[in-house]
Design a protein around this motif. Structure first.
Motif, short mmCIF file in Angstrom:
data_model
loop_
_atom_site.label_atom_id
_atom_site.label_comp_id
_atom_site.label_asym_id
_atom_site.label_seq_id
_atom_site.Cartn_x
_atom_site.Cartn_y
_atom_site.Cartn_z
N ASN A 123 0.83 -1.19 0.00
CA ASN A 123 0.00 0.00 0.00
C ASN A 123 0.87 1.25 0.00
O ASN A 123 1.93 1.27 0.61
CB ASN A 123 -0.89 0.03 1.24
CG ASN A 123 -1.87 -1.10 1.26
OD1 ASN A 123 -2.33 -1.52 0.22
ND2 ASN A 123 -2.19 -1.61 2.43
N PRO A 124 0.42 2.31 -0.66
CA PRO A 124 1.18 3.56 -0.58
C PRO A 124 1.18 4.09 0.85
O PRO A 124 0.23 3.90 1.60
CB PRO A 124 0.43 4.52 -1.51
CG PRO A 124 -0.69 3.77 -2.10
CD PRO A 124 -0.74 2.41 -1.51
N LEU A 125 2.26 4.73 1.19
CA LEU A 125 2.39 5.33 2.51
C LEU A 125 1.53 6.59 2.54
O LEU A 125 1.74 7.53 1.79
CB LEU A 125 3.86 5.67 2.77
CG LEU A 125 4.22 6.15 4.16
CD1 LEU A 125 3.84 5.12 5.21
CD2 LEU A 125 5.71 6.43 4.23
N SER A 128 2.52 10.51 5.28
CA SER A 128 3.88 10.30 5.75
C SER A 128 4.44 11.60 6.31
O SER A 128 4.07 12.69 5.90
CB SER A 128 4.75 9.78 4.61
OG SER A 128 4.66 10.65 3.52
N ALA A 129 5.34 11.47 7.24
CA ALA A 129 6.00 12.63 7.84
C ALA A 129 7.49 12.54 7.53
O ALA A 129 8.07 11.46 7.54
CB ALA A 129 5.77 12.65 9.35
N VAL A 168 6.61 6.61 -2.30
CA VAL A 168 6.40 7.74 -1.40
C VAL A 168 5.88 8.91 -2.24
O VAL A 168 6.43 9.21 -3.30
CB VAL A 168 7.72 8.16 -0.71
CG1 VAL A 168 7.51 9.41 0.13
CG2 VAL A 168 8.27 7.03 0.13
N GLN A 169 4.83 9.54 -1.77
CA GLN A 169 4.31 10.73 -2.43
C GLN A 169 4.81 11.94 -1.63
O GLN A 169 4.67 11.98 -0.42
CB GLN A 169 2.79 10.70 -2.46
CG GLN A 169 2.25 9.52 -3.23
CD GLN A 169 0.74 9.40 -3.13
OE1 GLN A 169 0.07 10.21 -2.53
NE2 GLN A 169 0.21 8.36 -3.74
N LEU A 177 5.79 14.75 -6.51
CA LEU A 177 6.47 13.61 -7.11
C LEU A 177 6.09 12.34 -6.39
O LEU A 177 5.58 12.37 -5.27
CB LEU A 177 7.99 13.81 -7.11
CG LEU A 177 8.73 13.88 -5.77
CD1 LEU A 177 9.06 12.51 -5.23
CD2 LEU A 177 9.99 14.68 -5.95
N VAL A 178 6.36 11.25 -7.06
CA VAL A 178 6.22 9.93 -6.47
C VAL A 178 7.56 9.23 -6.65
O VAL A 178 8.01 9.01 -7.75
CB VAL A 178 5.11 9.10 -7.15
CG1 VAL A 178 5.07 7.69 -6.60
CG2 VAL A 178 3.76 9.77 -6.98
#
Length: 181
Positions: A123-125, A128-129, A168-169, A177-178
């Motif tokens: 799954n995409p994060l 995120s921090a 990561v987005q 960006l990804v």
């Protein structure tokens, strides 16, 4: 003179089969279920995050994954046909229950073969921090990173932290960006 009455004769396919042939059909039912599960579960077992993956295992996984929709559907159809053929001579309730159970067991692989379970695993994060480099004490000098520099802004994503999500987005230098791994 007396009239000759013909009696209706019903011949079932399973009445023509010997007990040995019926056992072969039962064995074929079980084998079809097993084949269908093998085609669907093997890729999910071989391709897992944080485990070493060989080229051979990946090749087997992708081959089975590509054939699993066809194989599982054919297995399901074969199981239904065999179950219907065996039904009339399965006079005991537990044999009929077993036929229904075997037919029901063929449904999950046929459904799962049409899903992309790799998306479930990776799954995409979300939300995120990120931390500035001076505050990123969790990154060792030996860690592999994906680095991006756009304009005056530079970022690095530790591979071991994004390995599970594989992407990561982010926004770097005002550009969305990804980053993917």
């Amino acid at each position: 003179m007396g009239q000759l009455h013909e009696l209706p004769v019903e011949i079932r396919i399973t009445d023509l089969l010997s007990p040995a042939k019926r056992r072969v059909l039962w064995l074929l039912l079980v084998l079809l279920v097993l084949v269908s599960f093998v085609f669907v579960l093997t890729p999910a077992i071989l391709i897992q995050p944080f485990r070493p993956q060989t080229t051979r295992a990946l090749g087997i996984s992708y081959l089975l994954k590509s054939w699993s929709p066809t194989v599982s559907l054919l297995a399901l159809i074969g199981i239904i046909v065999l179950s219907l053929a065996l039904w009339p001579n399965s006079r005991r309730w537990w044999r009929k229950s077993l036929l229904v159970l075997i037919a029901l067991l063929a449904v999950p692989p046929a459904w799962f073969a049409r899903q992309n379970h790799f998306e479930w695993m990776f799954n995409p994060l979300v939300n995120s921090a990120y931390a500035p480099a001076v505050a990123a004490n969790f990154v060792a000098d030996t860690d592999m990173v994906l680095a991006v520099k756009l304009g005056n802004e530079a970022v690095a994503y530790p591979v071991r932290l994004i390995a599970y999500h594989h992407l990561v987005q982010d926004v770097v230098g005002g550009v969305p960006l990804v980053a993917t791994y």
